[in-house]
Motif scaffolding. Structure first.
Motif, mmCIF file in Angstrom:
data_model
loop_
_atom_site.group_PDB
_atom_site.id
_atom_site.type_symbol
_atom_site.label_atom_id
_atom_site.label_comp_id
_atom_site.label_asym_id
_atom_site.label_seq_id
_atom_site.Cartn_x
_atom_site.Cartn_y
_atom_site.Cartn_z
ATOM 1 N N ILE A 104 0.844 -1.205 0.000
ATOM 2 C CA ILE A 104 0.000 0.000 0.000
ATOM 3 C C ILE A 104 0.872 1.245 0.000
ATOM 4 O O ILE A 104 0.626 2.198 -0.748
ATOM 5 N N LYS A 105 1.918 1.235 0.838
ATOM 6 C CA LYS A 105 2.808 2.390 0.903
ATOM 7 C C LYS A 105 3.515 2.610 -0.425
ATOM 8 O O LYS A 105 3.660 3.741 -0.901
ATOM 9 N N ALA A 106 3.943 1.522 -1.052
ATOM 10 C CA ALA A 106 4.635 1.627 -2.335
ATOM 11 C C ALA A 106 3.707 2.196 -3.404
ATOM 12 O O ALA A 106 4.118 3.029 -4.220
ATOM 13 N N LYS A 107 2.447 1.769 -3.399
ATOM 14 C CA LYS A 107 1.493 2.288 -4.380
ATOM 15 C C LYS A 107 1.268 3.783 -4.198
ATOM 16 O O LYS A 107 1.101 4.522 -5.153
ATOM 17 N N ARG A 108 1.245 4.216 -2.922
ATOM 18 C CA ARG A 108 1.036 5.642 -2.656
ATOM 19 C C ARG A 108 2.229 6.476 -3.096
ATOM 20 O O ARG A 108 2.089 7.645 -3.421
ATOM 21 N N LYS A 109 3.423 5.891 -3.102
ATOM 22 C CA LYS A 109 4.630 6.648 -3.422
ATOM 23 C C LYS A 109 4.977 6.641 -4.901
ATOM 24 O O LYS A 109 5.937 7.252 -5.309
ATOM 25 N N ILE A 110 4.209 5.938 -5.709
ATOM 26 C CA ILE A 110 4.485 5.885 -7.141
ATOM 27 C C ILE A 110 4.243 7.266 -7.749
ATOM 28 O O ILE A 110 3.230 7.907 -7.486
ATOM 29 N N VAL A 111 5.202 7.698 -8.551
ATOM 30 C CA VAL A 111 5.058 8.963 -9.268
ATOM 31 C C VAL A 111 4.512 8.630 -10.646
ATOM 32 O O VAL A 111 5.159 7.949 -11.433
ATOM 33 N N HIS A 112 3.309 9.084 -10.933
ATOM 34 C CA HIS A 112 2.678 8.781 -12.217
ATOM 35 C C HIS A 112 3.042 9.794 -13.297
ATOM 36 O O HIS A 112 2.926 9.511 -14.476
ATOM 37 N N GLY A 113 3.473 10.944 -12.851
ATOM 38 C CA GLY A 113 3.850 11.974 -13.806
ATOM 39 C C GLY A 113 4.404 13.166 -13.071
ATOM 40 O O GLY A 113 4.239 13.304 -11.859
ATOM 41 N N ASN A 118 7.262 23.661 -18.195
ATOM 42 C CA ASN A 118 5.840 23.817 -18.525
ATOM 43 C C ASN A 118 5.236 22.575 -19.158
ATOM 44 O O ASN A 118 4.146 22.641 -19.711
ATOM 45 N N SER A 119 5.927 21.457 -19.097
ATOM 46 C CA SER A 119 5.432 20.239 -19.757
ATOM 47 C C SER A 119 5.289 19.102 -18.752
ATOM 48 O O SER A 119 6.094 18.961 -17.833
ATOM 49 N N TRP A 120 4.253 18.267 -18.979
ATOM 50 C CA TRP A 120 4.030 17.077 -18.149
ATOM 51 C C TRP A 120 4.705 15.882 -18.798
ATOM 52 O O TRP A 120 4.608 15.676 -20.004
ATOM 53 N N TYR A 121 5.370 15.073 -17.966
ATOM 54 C CA TYR A 121 6.028 13.863 -18.430
ATOM 55 C C TYR A 121 5.528 12.689 -17.589
ATOM 56 O O TYR A 121 5.548 12.748 -16.355
ATOM 57 N N SER A 122 5.075 11.618 -18.264
ATOM 58 C CA SER A 122 4.590 10.457 -17.522
ATOM 59 C C SER A 122 5.280 9.164 -17.942
ATOM 60 O O SER A 122 5.218 8.173 -17.229
ATOM 61 N N GLU A 123 5.946 9.173 -19.065
ATOM 62 C CA GLU A 123 6.679 7.992 -19.527
ATOM 63 C C GLU A 123 7.928 7.832 -18.655
ATOM 64 O O GLU A 123 8.727 8.767 -18.543
ATOM 65 N N PRO A 124 8.124 6.674 -18.001
ATOM 66 C CA PRO A 124 9.232 6.518 -17.050
ATOM 67 C C PRO A 124 10.610 6.862 -17.615
ATOM 68 O O PRO A 124 11.387 7.555 -16.953
ATOM 69 N N LYS A 125 10.895 6.393 -18.817
ATOM 70 C CA LYS A 125 12.209 6.657 -19.394
ATOM 71 C C LYS A 125 12.423 8.155 -19.615
ATOM 72 O O LYS A 125 13.484 8.709 -19.290
ATOM 73 N N GLU A 126 11.417 8.805 -20.174
ATOM 74 C CA GLU A 126 11.481 10.237 -20.457
ATOM 75 C C GLU A 126 11.559 11.043 -19.149
ATOM 76 O O GLU A 126 12.340 11.994 -19.033
ATOM 77 N N LEU A 127 10.771 10.634 -18.167
ATOM 78 C CA LEU A 127 10.758 11.307 -16.866
ATOM 79 C C LEU A 127 12.127 11.194 -16.195
ATOM 80 O O LEU A 127 12.651 12.177 -15.663
ATOM 81 N N LYS A 128 12.709 10.024 -16.240
ATOM 82 C CA LYS A 128 14.024 9.796 -15.650
ATOM 83 C C LYS A 128 15.066 10.698 -16.304
ATOM 84 O O LYS A 128 15.887 11.335 -15.630
ATOM 85 N N LYS A 130 14.551 13.562 -17.979
ATOM 86 C CA LYS A 130 14.289 14.973 -17.667
ATOM 87 C C LYS A 130 14.743 15.312 -16.250
ATOM 88 O O LYS A 130 15.311 16.378 -16.007
ATOM 89 N N MET A 131 14.472 14.392 -15.302
ATOM 90 C CA MET A 131 14.886 14.625 -13.911
ATOM 91 C C MET A 131 16.413 14.685 -13.815
ATOM 92 O O MET A 131 16.976 15.565 -13.164
ATOM 93 N N ASN A 133 18.574 15.456 -16.170
ATOM 94 C CA ASN A 133 19.044 16.699 -16.797
ATOM 95 C C ASN A 133 18.782 17.911 -15.916
ATOM 96 O O ASN A 133 19.623 18.807 -15.816
ATOM 97 N N PHE A 134 17.617 17.942 -15.282
ATOM 98 C CA PHE A 134 17.265 19.071 -14.420
ATOM 99 C C PHE A 134 18.292 19.217 -13.297
ATOM 100 O O PHE A 134 18.833 20.300 -13.065
ATOM 101 N N PHE A 135 18.564 18.118 -12.580
ATOM 102 C CA PHE A 135 19.493 18.205 -11.454
ATOM 103 C C PHE A 135 20.943 18.385 -11.921
ATOM 104 O O PHE A 135 21.721 19.070 -11.253
ATOM 105 N N ARG A 136 21.302 17.806 -13.036
ATOM 106 C CA ARG A 136 22.650 18.013 -13.568
ATOM 107 C C ARG A 136 22.856 19.492 -13.866
ATOM 108 O O ARG A 136 23.858 20.080 -13.470
ATOM 109 N N ASP A 137 21.874 20.109 -14.541
ATOM 110 C CA ASP A 137 21.977 21.538 -14.860
ATOM 111 C C ASP A 137 21.974 22.382 -13.590
ATOM 112 O O ASP A 137 22.725 23.353 -13.476
ATOM 113 N N HIS A 138 21.140 22.008 -12.665
ATOM 114 C CA HIS A 138 21.007 22.777 -11.425
ATOM 115 C C HIS A 138 22.317 22.785 -10.639
ATOM 116 O O HIS A 138 22.752 23.830 -10.155
#
Length: 178
Positions: A104-113, A118-128, A130-131, A133-138
């Motif tokens: 139950i806890k694992a299901k609650r912690k799943i990131v669906h998107g 300004n863009s939504w990402y839900s595909e796991p590979k694409e989301l990974k 983007k994340m 790149n974001f932190f690398r740039d930051h």
């Protein structure tokens, strides 16, 4: 050295047996006393249906109820401690409850998107990607040197006003405040 360890081990086993026996006896005594109190309260309660209880009986009823409450609290405390000991000994890693809770806890912690810029990402590979790149740039940006110019201008009290703050209250001021 072995004989010392052997003696200590035997003594600990004897102590364990004695403690188990004492724990069982004490638990039975507690349960027996709770039953006695409940029976006496029931008798007094039945009597009160037929007649008015005397002052002595009322006092007995009050003290029995207090004693019963304390006994039940003690019994709950013992059970709480025993449950903790069982949990510490056995753990909860193999219980069905534990597995359900983890799922139950694992299901609650799943990131669906996630919205990045300004863009939504839900595909796991694409989301990974983007994340990452974001932190690398930051974290690759040169560190900023923050400069904060603070000019605080406080009004200052005059010497006479400051001295008035330390004067004890007069009776008139106290009476006006109340």
């Amino acid at each position: 050295m072995d004989s010392t360890n052997g003696r200590i081990s035997r003594k600990l086993r004897k102590l364990k047996g004695a403690l188990r026996k004492w724990n069982g006896d004490a638990g039975n005594e507690l349960e027996k006393r709770i039953n006695e109190i409940e029976e006496r309260i029931k008798i007094l309660d039945d009597e009160s249906d037929n007649r008015e209880l005397t002052e002595l009986e009322m006092e007995e009823m009050r003290s029995l109820n207090l004693e019963l409450g304390e006994m039940i609290k003690f019994k709950e405390s013992v059970w709480r401690q025993k449950s903790r000991m069982t949990w510490l000994k056995d753990g909860d890693s193999n219980t069905a409850f534990f597995h359900r809770a983890v799922k139950i806890k694992a299901k609650r912690k799943i990131v669906h998107g996630m919205k990045i810029e300004n863009s939504w990402y839900s595909e796991p590979k694409e989301l990974k990607e983007k994340m990452f790149n974001f932190f690398r740039d930051h974290f690759s940006r040169p560190s900023r040197k923050w400069k904060m110019d603070m000019v605080l201008k406080f009004n200052r009290l005059k010497e006479a006003e400051a001295l008035k703050l330390e004067v004890p209250f007069s009776m008139e001021e106290i009476n006006e405040a109340t």
